[in-house]
Design a protein around this motif. Structure first.
Motif, PDB file in Angstrom:
ATOM      1  N   GLY A 102       0.947  -1.164  -0.082  1.00  0.00           N
ATOM      2  CA  GLY A 102       0.112   0.082   0.017  1.00  0.00           C
ATOM      3  C   GLY A 102       0.655   1.294   0.024  1.00  0.00           C
ATOM      4  N   ILE A 103       1.635   1.573   1.443  1.00  0.00           N
ATOM      5  CA  ILE A 103       2.138   2.879   1.299  1.00  0.00           C
ATOM      6  C   ILE A 103       3.470   3.270   0.462  1.00  0.00           C
ATOM      7  N   ALA A 104       4.174   1.939   0.386  1.00  0.00           N
ATOM      8  CA  ALA A 104       5.454   2.002  -0.506  1.00  0.00           C
ATOM      9  C   ALA A 104       4.885   1.419  -1.810  1.00  0.00           C
ATOM     10  N   GLY A 105       4.178   0.664  -1.911  1.00  0.00           N
ATOM     11  CA  GLY A 105       3.970  -0.104  -3.114  1.00  0.00           C
ATOM     12  C   GLY A 105       2.996   0.424  -4.164  1.00  0.00           C
ATOM     13  N   GLY A 106       2.447  -0.301  -5.276  1.00  0.00           N
ATOM     14  CA  GLY A 106       1.578   0.282  -6.155  1.00  0.00           C
ATOM     15  C   GLY A 106       0.022   0.010  -5.790  1.00  0.00           C
ATOM     16  N   SER A 107      -0.310  -0.476  -4.706  1.00  0.00           N
ATOM     17  CA  SER A 107      -1.782  -0.681  -4.449  1.00  0.00           C
ATOM     18  C   SER A 107      -2.315   0.545  -3.815  1.00  0.00           C
ATOM     19  N   ALA A 108      -3.710   0.871  -4.096  1.00  0.00           N
ATOM     20  CA  ALA A 108      -4.308   1.762  -3.471  1.00  0.00           C
ATOM     21  C   ALA A 108      -4.768   1.473  -1.952  1.00  0.00           C
ATOM     22  N   ARG A 109      -4.506   2.396  -0.893  1.00  0.00           N
ATOM     23  CA  ARG A 109      -4.851   2.170   0.340  1.00  0.00           C
ATOM     24  C   ARG A 109      -6.044   1.322   0.650  1.00  0.00           C
ATOM     25  N   GLU A 110      -7.318   1.928   0.007  1.00  0.00           N
ATOM     26  CA  GLU A 110      -8.388   1.493   0.301  1.00  0.00           C
ATOM     27  C   GLU A 110      -8.809  -0.116  -0.171  1.00  0.00           C
ATOM     28  N   ASP A 111      -8.018  -0.473  -1.356  1.00  0.00           N
ATOM     29  CA  ASP A 111      -7.800  -1.726  -1.966  1.00  0.00           C
ATOM     30  C   ASP A 111      -7.219  -2.654  -0.754  1.00  0.00           C
ATOM     31  N   VAL A 112      -6.132  -2.151  -0.295  1.00  0.00           N
ATOM     32  CA  VAL A 112      -5.295  -3.068   0.623  1.00  0.00           C
ATOM     33  C   VAL A 112      -6.207  -3.153   2.016  1.00  0.00           C
ATOM     34  N   ASP A 113      -6.902  -2.206   2.288  1.00  0.00           N
ATOM     35  CA  ASP A 113      -7.565  -2.298   3.550  1.00  0.00           C
ATOM     36  C   ASP A 113      -8.701  -3.251   3.449  1.00  0.00           C
ATOM     37  N   ARG A 114      -9.336  -3.428   2.198  1.00  0.00           N
ATOM     38  CA  ARG A 114     -10.508  -4.124   2.043  1.00  0.00           C
ATOM     39  C   ARG A 114      -9.844  -5.611   1.963  1.00  0.00           C
ATOM     40  N   ALA A 115      -8.725  -5.739   1.298  1.00  0.00           N
ATOM     41  CA  ALA A 115      -8.334  -7.193   1.127  1.00  0.00           C
ATOM     42  C   ALA A 115      -7.588  -7.837   2.388  1.00  0.00           C
ATOM     43  N   ASN A 116      -7.102  -6.800   3.392  1.00  0.00           N
ATOM     44  CA  ASN A 116      -6.934  -7.078   4.390  1.00  0.00           C
ATOM     45  C   ASN A 116      -7.999  -7.737   5.277  1.00  0.00           C
ATOM     46  N   ALA A 117      -8.956  -6.814   5.335  1.00  0.00           N
ATOM     47  CA  ALA A 117     -10.294  -7.362   6.065  1.00  0.00           C
ATOM     48  C   ALA A 117     -10.854  -8.613   5.759  1.00  0.00           C
ATOM     49  N   LEU A 118     -10.663  -8.848   4.304  1.00  0.00           N
ATOM     50  CA  LEU A 118     -11.235 -10.295   3.952  1.00  0.00           C
ATOM     51  C   LEU A 118     -10.415 -11.497   4.281  1.00  0.00           C
ATOM     52  N   ALA A 119      -9.099 -11.136   4.421  1.00  0.00           N
ATOM     53  CA  ALA A 119      -8.103 -12.047   4.741  1.00  0.00           C
ATOM     54  C   ALA A 119      -8.045 -12.323   6.131  1.00  0.00           C
ATOM     55  N   VAL A 120      -8.257 -11.711   6.981  1.00  0.00           N
ATOM     56  CA  VAL A 120      -8.023 -11.969   8.629  1.00  0.00           C
ATOM     57  C   VAL A 120      -9.326 -12.282   9.064  1.00  0.00           C
ATOM     58  N   SER A 121     -10.436 -12.077   8.412  1.00  0.00           N
ATOM     59  CA  SER A 121     -11.677 -12.367   8.989  1.00  0.00           C
ATOM     60  C   SER A 121     -11.895 -12.129  10.539  1.00  0.00           C
ATOM     61  N   GLU A 122     -11.604 -10.833  10.544  1.00  0.00           N
ATOM     62  CA  GLU A 122     -11.870 -10.025  12.256  1.00  0.00           C
ATOM     63  C   GLU A 122     -10.647 -10.391  13.120  1.00  0.00           C
ATOM     64  N   ARG A 123      -9.666 -11.374  12.846  1.00  0.00           N
ATOM     65  CA  ARG A 123      -8.347 -11.738  13.913  1.00  0.00           C
ATOM     66  C   ARG A 123      -7.370 -10.601  13.664  1.00  0.00           C
ATOM     67  N   VAL A 124      -7.818  -9.380  14.302  1.00  0.00           N
ATOM     68  CA  VAL A 124      -6.975  -8.194  14.311  1.00  0.00           C
ATOM     69  C   VAL A 124      -6.066  -8.729  15.559  1.00  0.00           C
ATOM     70  N   PRO A 125      -4.688  -8.295  15.461  1.00  0.00           N
ATOM     71  CA  PRO A 125      -3.766  -8.400  16.615  1.00  0.00           C
ATOM     72  C   PRO A 125      -4.180  -7.366  17.772  1.00  0.00           C
ATOM     73  N   ASP A 126      -3.829  -7.885  18.917  1.00  0.00           N
ATOM     74  CA  ASP A 126      -4.011  -7.219  20.213  1.00  0.00           C
ATOM     75  C   ASP A 126      -2.849  -6.264  20.203  1.00  0.00           C
ATOM     76  N   ILE A 127      -1.645  -6.592  20.011  1.00  0.00           N
ATOM     77  CA  ILE A 127      -0.541  -5.543  20.221  1.00  0.00           C
ATOM     78  C   ILE A 127       0.580  -6.181  18.901  1.00  0.00           C
ATOM     79  N   THR A 128       0.623  -4.822  18.451  1.00  0.00           N
ATOM     80  CA  THR A 128       1.892  -5.087  17.245  1.00  0.00           C
ATOM     81  C   THR A 128       3.104  -4.283  17.727  1.00  0.00           C
ATOM     82  N   PHE A 129       4.087  -4.878  17.373  1.00  0.00           N
ATOM     83  CA  PHE A 129       5.461  -4.133  17.375  1.00  0.00           C
ATOM     84  C   PHE A 129       6.038  -3.663  16.259  1.00  0.00           C
ATOM     85  N   VAL A 130       6.458  -2.580  16.192  1.00  0.00           N
ATOM     86  CA  VAL A 130       7.160  -1.972  14.785  1.00  0.00           C
ATOM     87  C   VAL A 130       8.549  -1.827  15.332  1.00  0.00           C
TER      88      VAL A 130
END
Ligand code: TMP
Length: 220
Positions: free
Chosen positions: A103-131
């Motif tokens: 999304g941010i660095a690559g060639g896909s639109a952020r809204e497409d990435v957000d939709r595809a992410n939501a489909l793939a994870v089926s609501e399993r969002v991390p409780d905590i993420t370390f960057v």
């Protein structure tokens, strides 16, 4: 609890994922440690396609959908059942990598990435993420010490890695509740200590003896 570790290539997150899994196991928890793309047979096969330098003709949409396909499978086969069974899941990369790289660095639109992410994870969002935040040149030096020729993603070069690093910082700013930025230029044990301090604040304390045992068992 679902914990994910993110950052540019060579940031040290895979070592930190192993340390964290080992410390939690020493503390008596049931832990599932995974990497993305991968973690199960179908997703590992997709990983091979994604990282093969011979696949330079791959389109942005193909790349996005393959990362999501690999993710959908590991969520279905392992992550969702493990979380439902009460295990701690530690994942070396997850959907924030797609937001940053495709999304941010690559060639896909952020809204497409957000939709595809939501489909793939089926609501399993991390409780905590370390960057794990690190300067791309330092990370590139670590990578070249470690392995041979760059894979298809690493071959995108230093300027791309800089955009990905900025992408992860953007995600951390957007979601301060879930995402914690850690200075990954520090020595391994200091990075580990920062991660454990954040985890304790998030309600998952690991005592010092378990942390020391993890450092010894992983050989970090
Ligand atoms: P790894 O080397 O950390 O295992 O990750 C493999 C490569 O795939 C790495 O260059 C980052 C990239 N990647 C993406 O571009 N998008 C994603 O969604 C994921 C999970 C990884």
């Amino acid at each position: 609890m679902f914990i994910t570790l993110e950052g540019i290539d060579g940031c040290g997150k895979s070592t930190q994922a192993r340390l964290l899994a080992a410390a939690l196991e020493h503390a008596g928890r049931e832990v599932v440690l995974l990497r993305e793309p991968g973690g199960v047979a179908i997703s590992e096969q997709i990983r091979d396609i994604l990282l093969d330098p011979a696949n330079e003709a791959m389109s942005d949409a193909c790349e996005l959908l393959l990362y999501e396909a690999a993710r959908a499978q590991v969520v279905h086969e392992v992550i969702a059942p493990a979380l439902d069974a009460g295990s701690v899941v530690v994942c070396d990369r997850f959907f924030d990598s797609t937001t940053a790289y495709q999304g941010i660095a690559g060639g896909s639109a952020r809204e497409d990435v957000d939709r595809a992410n939501a489909l793939a994870v089926s609501e399993r969002v991390p409780d905590i993420t370390f960057v794990f935040d690190i300067d791309p040149e330092t990370a590139a030096a670590r990578r070249s010490d470690r392995d041979g020729s760059p894979d298809r993603m690493e071959a995108k070069g230093l300027a791309f890695q800089e955009q990905v690093a900025e992408g992860f910082r953007t995600i951390a700013r957007e979601e301060p509740q879930r995402v914690r930025l850690i200075d990954a230029s520090q020595p391994v044990d200091a990075v580990f200590a920062c991660m454990l301090a954040e985890l304790a604040r998030a309600g998952l304390p690991v005592d010092a003896a378990d942390a020391r045992a993890a450092l010894l068992s992983v050989g970090a």
